[in-house]
Design a protein around this motif. Structure first.
Motif, short mmCIF file in Angstrom:
data_model
loop_
_atom_site.label_atom_id
_atom_site.label_comp_id
_atom_site.label_asym_id
_atom_site.label_seq_id
_atom_site.Cartn_x
_atom_site.Cartn_y
_atom_site.Cartn_z
N ALA A 88 -9.59 7.21 -0.28
CA ALA A 88 -10.50 8.33 -0.51
C ALA A 88 -10.97 8.89 0.82
N ASP A 89 -10.95 10.21 0.91
CA ASP A 89 -11.42 10.93 2.11
C ASP A 89 -10.56 10.67 3.35
N ALA A 90 -9.38 10.08 3.17
CA ALA A 90 -8.49 9.86 4.32
C ALA A 90 -7.94 11.20 4.79
N PRO A 91 -7.70 11.35 6.09
CA PRO A 91 -7.12 12.61 6.59
C PRO A 91 -5.73 12.84 6.03
N VAL A 92 -5.40 14.10 5.87
CA VAL A 92 -4.13 14.50 5.26
C VAL A 92 -3.32 15.29 6.27
N MET A 130 0.83 -1.20 0.00
CA MET A 130 0.00 0.00 0.00
C MET A 130 0.87 1.25 0.00
N HIS A 131 0.40 2.23 -0.75
CA HIS A 131 1.07 3.53 -0.82
C HIS A 131 0.02 4.56 -1.19
N PRO A 132 -0.25 5.53 -0.30
CA PRO A 132 -1.34 6.47 -0.53
C PRO A 132 -0.97 7.58 -1.51
N ASN A 133 -0.59 7.17 -2.70
CA ASN A 133 -0.31 8.11 -3.77
C ASN A 133 -0.55 7.38 -5.09
N HIS A 192 0.45 17.50 6.20
CA HIS A 192 1.63 18.00 5.48
C HIS A 192 1.58 17.66 3.99
N SER A 193 2.23 16.58 3.55
CA SER A 193 2.35 16.32 2.11
C SER A 193 1.46 15.20 1.60
N GLY A 194 0.58 14.67 2.45
CA GLY A 194 -0.24 13.59 1.94
C GLY A 194 -1.04 12.91 3.03
N VAL A 195 -1.59 11.77 2.67
CA VAL A 195 -2.38 10.97 3.61
C VAL A 195 -1.57 10.72 4.88
N SER A 196 -2.23 10.85 6.02
CA SER A 196 -1.52 10.74 7.29
C SER A 196 -1.03 9.31 7.54
N ASP A 197 0.02 9.21 8.36
CA ASP A 197 0.52 7.89 8.73
C ASP A 197 -0.57 7.05 9.38
N GLN A 198 -1.34 7.66 10.29
CA GLN A 198 -2.35 6.88 11.00
C GLN A 198 -3.38 6.31 10.04
N GLN A 250 -2.11 -7.86 -3.96
CA GLN A 250 -2.87 -6.63 -4.22
C GLN A 250 -2.03 -5.41 -3.87
N PHE A 251 -2.41 -4.29 -4.50
CA PHE A 251 -1.73 -3.02 -4.28
C PHE A 251 -2.80 -1.97 -4.02
N LEU A 252 -2.78 -1.39 -2.83
CA LEU A 252 -3.72 -0.33 -2.46
C LEU A 252 -3.02 1.01 -2.66
N SER A 253 -3.57 1.83 -3.54
CA SER A 253 -2.95 3.13 -3.84
C SER A 253 -3.91 4.25 -3.48
N ILE A 254 -3.73 5.42 -4.04
CA ILE A 254 -4.44 6.61 -3.60
C ILE A 254 -5.95 6.46 -3.68
N ASP A 255 -6.46 5.72 -4.66
CA ASP A 255 -7.91 5.55 -4.78
C ASP A 255 -8.49 4.77 -3.61
N ASP A 256 -7.66 4.01 -2.92
CA ASP A 256 -8.12 3.23 -1.77
C ASP A 256 -8.08 4.04 -0.48
#
Length: 712
Positions: A469-473, A440-443, A475-481, A461-467
């Motif tokens: 959606a609406d995740a908290p952000v 998984m990589h939120p980008n 600084h530069s992207g989806v939060s670690d949590q 499977q590979f979970l990317s940015i579309d997986d």
């Protein structure tokens, strides 16, 4: 109505607007308008920061280019009349003037492009040896002349070539300003990733970069003015064929010249593998860039044979086996086989405990509180990596494959260069043990070619940015949590064991975004950094605080799970401000030790269950290329012969990165060619160096067998 008839109708309607208004003129005008509007948009959005005078000049040139495009036939038609004249003298003059014009424009383009390759970043340009500048000019000349003939002596292809070359110099300027790093040949294979993550940066154009953009705009206007004059004295197809033949000869000459010319040998170039910018400054862009391109092929170790490499691999693996406590090893292996723990590998973007590397930074910095206080890890320590300020995929590559960039080459990104279907990797290793595998990589999935790489590695499977959606952000992207919640979701989806790779995003550069909540913003004030770098440091440290908080939450959740889980957590590289700290705080180092400090982060291997034979945390220096083996050793997972060989080499060579390796006395040694002699070692350290060097050489043959033979 067929396509040809439709095109002829379109051309007639365009000419109906005005006899001298051609489709090509309109297209050129559109190009200049689009460029002007794009620059205006970037400046308005704050993405591009440039001084007002330079911006106005660039916009003026582009607007003039659009206007000249619409009237260029008025400018060029007199030459057509001369070339088509019945008067022999006028005809010759009409044929000669365009040739002189084209030669003059080409010469001007070569000069301007050569300067634009250098001036936006090279503050030492005046000191570069003339022979290197000559190579710069030669390469530019070959590219420009080839483009001129490939484009049938018109300006479109030529403009693309000049723009590409100018962009290299301008991009080098921005790379240096934003990351403090050099533009490498393999960066060109990762343009998609650069475009995806580049939106988080503010591009501040120095006066030199602005001059480069001005030169690029003016060069495009010059290209627009180029086209053949008059009717061809021969049949059009013959003129096309002759020009194409000349183009083919030029291209073949250029390709052949590159293939047969050893730039190092002919021009005396060298690469400072520790800090490539030093080579760029001393030699100029093209000599350095071409030298690194010729270094891209994986070098065969001297005297290499598959049989010898296999024997060496067995020897190193045996050394590892003999170093282990048989009772502890057996107990861990039996426990692992019985409980089959899930394994979560978190590569945390730009995570590093700077206090463990640079001390308190001279301002009392104590590091990430929770990370440092975690006292029940199986093994932890500092981690030698092969990336700095960027190049995340190389730390990921080393961790997943167990192969070191030291034996592959400087400035290379294996994720973008090689088919990784054959070399061993952790995903395939655990899959063969019956584990489900998730990355998984939120980008964007195309970043660093991950979409293809993960498929080659065998991930289910590979979970990317579309997986996400609406995740908290943050600084530069989806939060670690948010990524940790996704990990927990995956773990809860099945009772079967899983291997999960989580590549986080939130801490990604740049650190001049001014988007950290005020109550979370650090306020360190080191007196050895300027105001800009001080802000970047504080923004970065605030990101690490947030990651530390999220890690604490994640581990608390793992502790509460009613299933065994092993966590590997590590940082992929330091931020680009690391070298500022290194240079300010450590001034008496030898070259290898100094650079190795900047190529260091931290790691932990932790489990939510009591692992057999483990009474306390082991503190060990490790490397990303051995991290997977260190984890397997700590929990009793089966190691491949390749992993055992790496662990066997580690007995004498505790750490390795792209540039150097460490011996058991703590001395670092260059592993790549360098012009600088190493500092003399104490007599008692010579033996440790010899042992480490022997391990380095042995592992080079083993890795060539296990990696290079499978991708080349």
């Amino acid at each position: 109505m067929d396509l040809r008839t439709q095109l002829e109708g379109l051309l007639s309607r365009v000419r109906g607007l005005h006899p001298l208004l051609r489709p090509a003129s309109i297209l050129w005008a559109l190009v200049f308008v689009v460029l002007a509007l794009t620059l205006q948009g970037l400046a308005s959005a704050g993405t591009l920061v440039i001084d007002g005078d330079s911006f106005a000049l660039i916009e003026l040139i582009l607007v003039m280019g659009a206007a000249l495009s619409l009237v260029r036939e008025y400018l060029l038609r007199p030459l057509d009349h001369l070339a088509d004249s019945e008067d022999v003298r006028k005809k010759l003059l009409g044929r000669a003037i365009p040739v002189v014009r084209d030669v003059a424009i080409l010469a001007a383009l070569v000069a301007a492009t050569t300067l634009t390759l250098e001036l936006p970043w090279n503050t030492s340009f005046s000191e570069v040896d003339p022979s290197f500048i000559g190579l710069d000019r030669l390469v530019v000349t070959i590219v420009v002349v080839c483009a001129y003939f490939v484009g049938q002596r018109r300006g479109a292809v030529l403009a693309l070539a000049v723009a590409a070359l100018d962009t290299l110099g301008i991009a080098q300027g921005f790379m240096l300003a934003l990351k403090g790093t050099a533009l490498l040949p393999s960066d060109l294979l990762a343009l998609g990733t650069a475009a995806a993550v580049g939106g988080s940066f503010v591009y501040e154009a120095t006066p030199q970069i602005a001059q480069g953009i001005v030169a690029l705009a003016a060069s495009l206007v010059a290209c627009m003015l180029m086209r053949p004059s008059g009717k061809s004295p021969v049949r059009p197809w013959l003129r096309f064929a002759v020009t194409a033949l000349v183009a083919a000869v030029c291209v073949l000459y250029g390709v052949n010249a590159y293939n047969i010319c050893d730039v190092r040998e002919k021009y005396g170039t060298s690469i400072d593998y520790w800090w490539p910018m030093n080579s760029y400054y001393a030699q100029g862009f093209m000599p350095t860039f071409l030298t690194m391109m010729q270094d891209m092929k994986i070098t065969v170790p001297e005297g290499y044979t598959d049989e010898d490499a296999a024997a060496t691999e067995s020897q190193l693996a045996q050394a590892y086996d003999e170093s282990c406590d048989p009772s502890v090893t057996t107990a861990r292996q039996e426990q692992f086989d019985a409980v089959k723990p899930s394994v979560v590998v978190v590569m945390n973007e730009t995570f590093s405990d700077l206090s463990s590397i640079y001390g308190d930074l001279g301002v009392g910095y104590e590091g990430p509180t929770y990370f440092k206080s975690l006292d029940d890890a199986l093994v932890r320590g500092n981690l030698s990596v092969s990336a700095y300020g960027g190049g995340t995929c190389n730390s990921e590559f080393e961790t997943m494959t167990g192969s070191s960039l030291a034996y592959i080459g400087m400035g290379l990104y294996p994720y973008t260069l090689y088919d990784l279907s054959e070399p061993a990797n952790l995903a395939r290793q655990f899959s063969q043990m019956g584990y489900a595998t998730t990355a998984m990589h939120p980008n964007l999935p195309t970043n660093w070619n991950r979409e293809q790489v993960y498929e080659e590695m065998g991930f289910d499977q590979f979970l990317s940015i579309d997986d996400f959606a609406d995740a908290p952000v943050f600084h530069s992207g989806v939060s670690d949590q948010a990524t940790y919640e996704k990990v927990l979701e995956q773990l809860s989806s099945s009772d079967d064991p899983q291997f999960i790779l989580d590549v986080t995003m939130q801490n990604h550069a740049g650190y001049d975004q001014y988007n950290i909540p005020e109550d979370q913003m650090r306020s360190m004030a080191p007196d050895y950094l300027d105001e800009t770098v001080t802000h970047e440091l504080n923004e970065y440290l605030s990101c690490i605080d947030a990651s530390d908080h999220d890690l604490e939450w994640f581990i608390s959740q793992l502790r509460g799970l009613d299933r065994p889980v092993v966590l590997v957590f590590f940082g992929d590289h330091q931020p680009n401000i690391g070298m500022n700290l290194n240079d300010a705080l450590y001034t008496g180092d030898d070259e290898a030790t100094h650079a190795a400090r900047a190529y260091e982060t931290n790691y932990i291997v932790w489990a939510n269950y009591d692992v057999a034979g483990t009474d306390e945390t082991r503190w060990e220096q490790a490397s990303t290329s051995t991290l997977g083996a260190v984890m397997a050793d700590a929990v009793g997972a089966p190691l491949t012969t390749y992993q055992k060989a790496a662990m066997g080499a580690r007995l004498e060579m505790p750490a390795i990165n792209l540039f150097a390796y460490e011996d058991n006395q703590g001395f670092w040694h260059n592993s790549l060619p360098t012009e600088e002699a190493e500092n003399p070692m104490p007599a008692e350290a010579v033996y440790a160096y010899e042992r480490a060097n022997d391990a380095f050489e042995k592992l080079s043959r083993v890795q060539y067998l296990e990696f290079a033979t499978k991708v080349q």
